[in-house]
Design a protein around this motif. Sequence first.
Motif, short mmCIF file in Angstrom:
data_model
loop_
_atom_site.label_atom_id
_atom_site.label_comp_id
_atom_site.label_asym_id
_atom_site.label_seq_id
_atom_site.Cartn_x
_atom_site.Cartn_y
_atom_site.Cartn_z
N SER A 27 0.82 -1.20 0.00
CA SER A 27 0.00 0.00 0.00
C SER A 27 0.86 1.26 0.00
N LEU A 28 1.84 1.31 0.87
CA LEU A 28 2.69 2.49 0.97
C LEU A 28 3.50 2.72 -0.31
N HIS A 29 4.01 1.65 -0.89
CA HIS A 29 4.83 1.73 -2.10
C HIS A 29 4.01 2.33 -3.24
N HIS A 30 2.83 1.78 -3.46
CA HIS A 30 1.97 2.26 -4.55
C HIS A 30 1.56 3.72 -4.32
N LEU A 125 12.37 -6.06 -3.58
CA LEU A 125 12.90 -4.80 -4.07
C LEU A 125 11.88 -3.70 -3.79
N VAL A 126 12.36 -2.59 -3.28
CA VAL A 126 11.50 -1.48 -2.88
C VAL A 126 12.04 -0.23 -3.56
N ASP A 127 11.28 0.31 -4.54
CA ASP A 127 11.82 1.39 -5.35
C ASP A 127 10.73 2.40 -5.69
N VAL A 128 10.72 3.52 -4.98
CA VAL A 128 9.76 4.59 -5.27
C VAL A 128 10.46 5.79 -5.90
N GLY A 129 11.69 5.59 -6.36
CA GLY A 129 12.47 6.67 -6.94
C GLY A 129 12.91 6.41 -8.35
N PHE A 130 12.24 5.47 -9.04
CA PHE A 130 12.58 5.19 -10.43
C PHE A 130 11.47 5.71 -11.31
N VAL A 131 11.82 6.44 -12.37
CA VAL A 131 10.82 7.13 -13.17
C VAL A 131 9.94 6.18 -13.97
N GLU A 137 4.42 -1.90 -7.14
CA GLU A 137 4.42 -2.51 -5.80
C GLU A 137 5.74 -3.26 -5.62
N PRO A 138 6.14 -3.55 -4.37
CA PRO A 138 7.40 -4.24 -4.13
C PRO A 138 7.50 -5.51 -4.98
N LEU A 139 8.72 -5.81 -5.41
CA LEU A 139 8.95 -6.95 -6.29
C LEU A 139 9.79 -7.99 -5.58
N ARG A 213 5.40 10.38 -13.19
CA ARG A 213 4.51 10.17 -12.07
C ARG A 213 3.67 8.93 -12.36
N SER A 214 3.38 8.18 -11.32
CA SER A 214 2.50 7.02 -11.45
C SER A 214 1.07 7.44 -11.15
N PHE A 215 0.14 6.64 -11.67
CA PHE A 215 -1.26 6.79 -11.31
C PHE A 215 -1.77 5.40 -10.97
N GLY A 216 -3.06 5.24 -10.76
CA GLY A 216 -3.58 3.99 -10.22
C GLY A 216 -3.16 2.73 -10.93
#
Length: 264
Positions: A27-30, A125-131, A137-139, A213-216
């Motif tokens: 949830s937090l990642h998305h 893998l946790v990555d919220v900084g890749f364009v 979600e975590p991989l 930016r990501s969306f749903g």
Amino acid sequence: MPFDVDTYLKALGHRGPADPTLKTLRSLHHRHLTTFPYDSALNAGRGTALWAGVDIDRDAAFDEIVIGGRGGVCYELNGLFRILLEELGFEVGVFGAGIRQLDGSFGPDLEHVFNHTRLDGALFLVDVGFVGPSYLEPLCVTTEVQRQYGNRFRVVPVDGRHVVERSGRSGIWQAVYRFRDQPRDLAEWQEPSAELADFARALAGAGILVRGRSFGTGQRVLIGKRLLTVDDGHESVRVLTDPAEHERVVAEILRTAAPAESPR
């Protein structure tokens, strides 16, 4: 404003449990990816010192990004998220990655800064900084296929590294980036190798800005004037030749103007 967990969670719109579980992490990642954009314009003028601030000032970065609403680059966004997860009880570490270039080669191993964590004996893998385009979600680090929002992902071992691969609705697998299963120290970026310094010089010389930016169910990635949209695994590419449209799309991605509807 100093770093504050409750304020951070509120900014993400997270109202459920904040325990160190995979459900919480997903949830937090998305939410993080849809809340805070990537903006390489922040590197303008840094020259070869692209990673000089990799060990972020947690309070300053929090105030500028979470409170102020500006975008961030990989080490800022992933650095803030790493601190948040640590505060919530996750055991988090740092990885470095080389991103697949347009010619199919990979950048230096420390080109990209992202995170990892272990949950129930599995490495994620946790990555919220890749364009992007990449995972929302975590991989899990496994060769098994993992499905997310119309995309398929897998992590394949190749020549001593792991390669994250993605396939959309077209069915064609492409590498996203490669990494070593080797926890990194932030000091490695503060004293860059000759390879990393050369890469930074080439990147600075190109002068191409990248925003995203990501969306749903997908992501929008603007590389110069080239707009890539991935939605439910479907991809489309347009070149924005109209300066006014380009300016509008940049504003929508950075949300300096009213956001558009989720693109199709």
